[in-house]
Design a protein around this motif. Structure first.
Motif, mmCIF file in Angstrom:
data_model
loop_
_atom_site.group_PDB
_atom_site.id
_atom_site.type_symbol
_atom_site.label_atom_id
_atom_site.label_comp_id
_atom_site.label_asym_id
_atom_site.label_seq_id
_atom_site.Cartn_x
_atom_site.Cartn_y
_atom_site.Cartn_z
ATOM 1 N N ILE A 21 0.820 -1.215 0.000
ATOM 2 C CA ILE A 21 0.000 0.000 0.000
ATOM 3 C C ILE A 21 0.854 1.265 0.000
ATOM 4 N N ALA A 22 1.935 1.248 0.788
ATOM 5 C CA ALA A 22 2.752 2.459 0.927
ATOM 6 C C ALA A 22 3.390 2.855 -0.398
ATOM 7 N N ALA A 23 3.600 1.880 -1.274
ATOM 8 C CA ALA A 23 4.321 2.170 -2.512
ATOM 9 C C ALA A 23 3.384 2.565 -3.657
ATOM 10 N N LEU A 24 2.071 2.458 -3.422
ATOM 11 C CA LEU A 24 1.136 2.745 -4.515
ATOM 12 C C LEU A 24 0.884 4.246 -4.641
ATOM 13 N N SER A 25 0.674 4.694 -5.875
ATOM 14 C CA SER A 25 0.291 6.091 -6.086
ATOM 15 C C SER A 25 -1.178 6.258 -5.693
ATOM 16 N N LYS A 26 -1.584 7.511 -5.592
ATOM 17 C CA LYS A 26 -2.974 7.813 -5.251
ATOM 18 C C LYS A 26 -3.926 7.141 -6.248
ATOM 19 N N HIS A 27 -3.538 7.253 -7.495
ATOM 20 C CA HIS A 27 -4.364 6.697 -8.557
ATOM 21 C C HIS A 27 -4.445 5.173 -8.449
ATOM 22 N N GLU A 28 -3.283 4.547 -8.168
ATOM 23 C CA GLU A 28 -3.261 3.085 -8.052
ATOM 24 C C GLU A 28 -4.092 2.633 -6.861
ATOM 25 N N ARG A 29 -4.052 3.416 -5.784
ATOM 26 C CA ARG A 29 -4.857 3.048 -4.619
ATOM 27 C C ARG A 29 -6.349 3.155 -4.947
ATOM 28 N N ALA A 30 -6.724 4.215 -5.669
ATOM 29 C CA ALA A 30 -8.134 4.372 -6.050
ATOM 30 C C ALA A 30 -8.574 3.194 -6.911
ATOM 31 N N HIS A 31 -7.707 2.782 -7.806
ATOM 32 C CA HIS A 31 -8.017 1.666 -8.691
ATOM 33 C C HIS A 31 -8.178 0.374 -7.887
ATOM 34 N N LEU A 32 -7.275 0.174 -6.942
ATOM 35 C CA LEU A 32 -7.351 -1.019 -6.083
ATOM 36 C C LEU A 32 -8.675 -1.025 -5.310
ATOM 37 N N ARG A 33 -9.030 0.140 -4.763
ATOM 38 C CA ARG A 33 -10.285 0.232 -3.996
ATOM 39 C C ARG A 33 -11.476 -0.102 -4.872
ATOM 40 N N LEU A 34 -11.468 0.505 -6.049
ATOM 41 C CA LEU A 34 -12.632 0.350 -6.922
ATOM 42 C C LEU A 34 -12.783 -1.094 -7.378
ATOM 43 N N GLN A 35 -11.683 -1.717 -7.743
ATOM 44 C CA GLN A 35 -11.784 -3.024 -8.381
ATOM 45 C C GLN A 35 -11.758 -4.202 -7.412
ATOM 46 N N SER A 36 -11.098 -4.049 -6.267
ATOM 47 C CA SER A 36 -10.890 -5.241 -5.438
ATOM 48 C C SER A 36 -11.430 -5.138 -4.020
#
Ligand SMILES: Nc1ncnc2c1ncn2[C@@H]1O[C@H](COP(=O)(O)OP(=O)(O)OP(=O)(O)O)[C@@H](O)[C@H]1O
Ligand SMILES: [Mg+2]
Lengths: 242, 410
Positions: free
Chosen positions: A68-83
């Protein structure tokens, strides 16, 4: 999901608030886990970190294998949305939309195909809301609203559903119903549920209970009929947290 | 579902607070209404000004002998006029050509003489709509003349009186004859009212010993807005070689400034829409996004792209702006259409203001018949849309930049 020495501090004015002081926790697929602990012990903070809504100040946190710490804001949003699926204590739904539209809206954001309407209908039925799909949110009771929120959270079959005090605004009966439904969903679809609560009746439904005190895991226990799980020795928690 | 849903969500969100939305719609709608009314008046005024300025005297394009405008000398005439007029008349953009003679003379009733200008005109042209003598049916010919009413009053001349006109012909000979005043005329041109005696061109030429000559050809364009290009084209034609050809803006720069001044006012009108629409939209967007901090926080927490949040808020403002603009267009359009058919008298409207107004020696009547072109409406609606987007950009960006965890906690 795996946490090692996860620490979170907030700057509150000039002061630093330690919300989490080194949390070690492993959660495996299909668990039904209650986070309990006194107010201010860090339950919401931990759920937000697991939910990729925030990043840890220190420590290692892997969610579905992603650091989680290494993900960008965008990648975190994508992770939240999809998984990930979310159920909050309140403000879960778009008030101007109907129950079905709320579910459909998120399915659409996730890029679901044209069957999303049917999918929304189906998942609402699964939560006992088949007759209420075309009601606006403000025409639903608190218990019904939380069931819509759960339907919305599980509609795309996320790997993990995170629920922060989902029953806080519900009476005993509605809380019971909601917990039964969540437990059912987990039993049938194998999704992982992590929820925080103050309510002992809700805790009673949990398969695993993790108690946070002062930003640390104080107890980690399994209940009723589930295979036992390694409980970290208190010493380890102390050592990492210190 | 995407686009439709976004609009549907926007529309429903607007009606979450019907009072606020209604007020915003009224603010936007009324400002658009006012703008369209003002716009309609401006358009009428501009068209009317151009008509009034060009119709009776200037025309849209003028042709003279090179030195005539500076010297006004009798003998600086254009020759071979009938062939030139016929050639110009064949141009598809020309609506008409008046042939003019301007001759200084003395007019006398008994002993006393008055300085006058004898104006020879092509009666068929000059009696057309919005020309010098619109609709005049006074039969001329046989030494019958029209006289400006102010001149007649000054001279003490009545209709039917016989006056002597004395001047100098183009060849230097003495021009001298008796004329009957067939009618007194009130034109929109001061100079004509004060100083002119109007004759049919043939009699004017005869009086001043002119052949197929004129001092000025006054050319009317089918589209006054294209006077410039028409002048350029005509001046290149063989019939007008060596002749000074000017469009009316060049010939009368002061009058053109008057028209330009009216057009410049549009900028202020546009500002008015911007301010009213911006106030309506900005207020609504600000309030409604602040109220919905939790909702946007939740949507962001679920993983909604910030751009989508921005889109939702902009669409909401656009829906508000466009609805207001359409309501305003309907109302403003109806008012303008009514006023166009009824005609609004400025004097009655202001309770005793002038019914006509003089500027630059031209009299303007003040019966307002506002009119709108589709560009006026398109312009206003686009202005409102642009304002709506601008006014909601900040609230939209604020909402999109929310930290989901914090927004949910608050
Ligand atoms: N954004 C923040 N800024 C500053 N301090 C924060 C923030 N979020 C949490 N905290 C602090 O961190 C600590 C843990 O808060 P958290 O909300 O995780 O507790 P909790 O266990 O969820 O409590 P509750 O049972 O009341 O919901 C608290 O002392 C809280 O004040
Ligand atoms: Mg909490």
């Amino acid at each position: 999901m795996r946490a090692r020495g996860v620490t979170k501090t907030f700057a509150s004015g000039r002061q630093e608030v330690w919300a989490l002081r080194g949390v070690d926790l492993d959660v495996r697929a299909g668990e039904f886990l209650a986070l309990v602990g006194p107010s201010g012990s860090g339950k919401t903070t931990l759920l937000n970190l697991i939910g990729a809504l925030d990043v840890p100040t220190a420590g290692e946190l892997l969610v579905l294998g992603r650091p989680i710490a290494a993900l960008s804001k965008h990648e975190r949003a994508h992770l939240r949305l999809q998984s990930l699926g979310f159920v909050f204590q309140a403000y879960n739904l778009v008030p101007v939309l109907t129950a079905r539209e709320n579910v459909e809206f998120v399915l659409e954001l996730q890029g679901a195909g044209l069957d999303r309407r049917a999918r929304a209908q189906e998942v609402l039925a699964e939560l006992g809301l088949a007759d209420l799909t075309d009601r606006r949110i403000n025409e639903l009771s608190g218990g019904q609203q939380q069931r819509v929120a759960v339907a919305r959270a599980v509609a795309a079959r996320p790997a993990i559903v995170l629920a922060d005090e989902p029953t806080a605004n519900l009476d005993g009966e509605n809380a019971e119903t909601l917990m039964h439904l969540m437990r059912d969903l987990r039993d049938r679809h194998g999704m992982t549920f992590i929820f925080s609560t103050h309510d002992p009746r809700v805790v009673a439904h949990a398969v695993r209970i993790v108690t946070l005190v002062d930003g640390r895991v104080a107890r980690d226990e399994r209940t009723g009929g589930e295979p036992p799980h390694t409980i970290l020795p208190a010493a380890t928690v102390q050592a990492v947290g210190a | 579902m995407t686009v439709l849903t976004t609009w549907r969500i926007a529309w429903r969100n607007l009606w979450r607070n019907p009072r606020r939305t209604t007020l915003a719609l009224i603010a936007i709608g009324l400002s658009v209404t006012l703008v369209l009314i003002y716009d309609g008046i401006l358009r009428w005024e501009t068209d009317y000004l151009v008509d009034t300025i060009t119709g009776p005297m200037l025309g849209h394009v003028q042709a003279h002998a090179p030195e005539w405008r500076r010297t006004r000398a009798m003998d600086k005439t254009l020759g071979g006029v009938s062939r030139t007029v016929a050639a110009i008349g064949r141009d598809p953009e020309v609506a008409g050509v008046d042939t003019r003679v301007y001759a200084p003379a003395l007019a006398a009733l008994g002993e006393e003489g008055f300085a006058v200008v004898v104006v020879g005109v092509d009666m068929a042209e000059a009696t057309g709509p919005s020309r010098l003598l619109p609709g005049s049916k006074v039969p001329l010919g046989g030494r019958r003349a029209l006289m400006g009413r102010l001149l007649a009053e000054q001279m003490g001349v009545r209709q039917g009186a016989e006056i002597a006109i004395v001047g100098q012909g183009v060849d230097g000979s003495l021009a001298n004859d008796l004329f009957t005043v067939a009618a007194l005329i009130d034109t929109s041109v001061d100079l004509v009212n004060r100083q002119a005696i109007v004759l049919p061109i043939a009699e004017a030429r005869e009086l001043f010993a002119m052949g197929d000559e004129a001092h000025e050809l006054v050319i009317y364009a089918r589209d006054p807005a294209r006077a410039g290009p028409l002048a350029a084209r005509l001046s290149g034609s063989p019939e007008l070689a060596g002749v000074e050809v000017l469009d009316w803006k060049t010939a009368a720069p002061g009058m053109n400034d008057l028209v330009d001044l009216v057009s410049v006012m549009w900028v202020f009108v546009l500002l008015l829409v911007f301010v009213a629409a911006a106030a309506g939209v900005a207020n609504t967007a600000l309030m409604s996004t602040f109220e919905r901090t939790h909702e946007f926080g939740m949507l962001l927490a679920l993983g909604t792209a910030p751009a989508r949040i921005v889109g939702m808020i902009l669409v909401e403002s656009l829906a508000l702006g466009v609805t207001g603009a359409l309501l305003g267009t309907a109302l403003g359009g109806a008012v303008v259409a009514w006023a166009y058919h009824a005609g609004v008298d400025w004097a009655k409207l202001t309770g005793g203001g002038p019914s006509s107004l003089s500027a630059f020696g031209v009299t303007f009547t003040m019966i307002i018949r506002p009119r709108l072109a589709s560009i006026d409406i398109v312009r206003v609606v686009l202005a409102v849309m642009a304002t709506a987007i601008l006014a909601s950009t900040w609230p939209a960006l604020r909402a999109a930049r929310l930290q989901p965890a914090r927004a949910l906690r608050e």
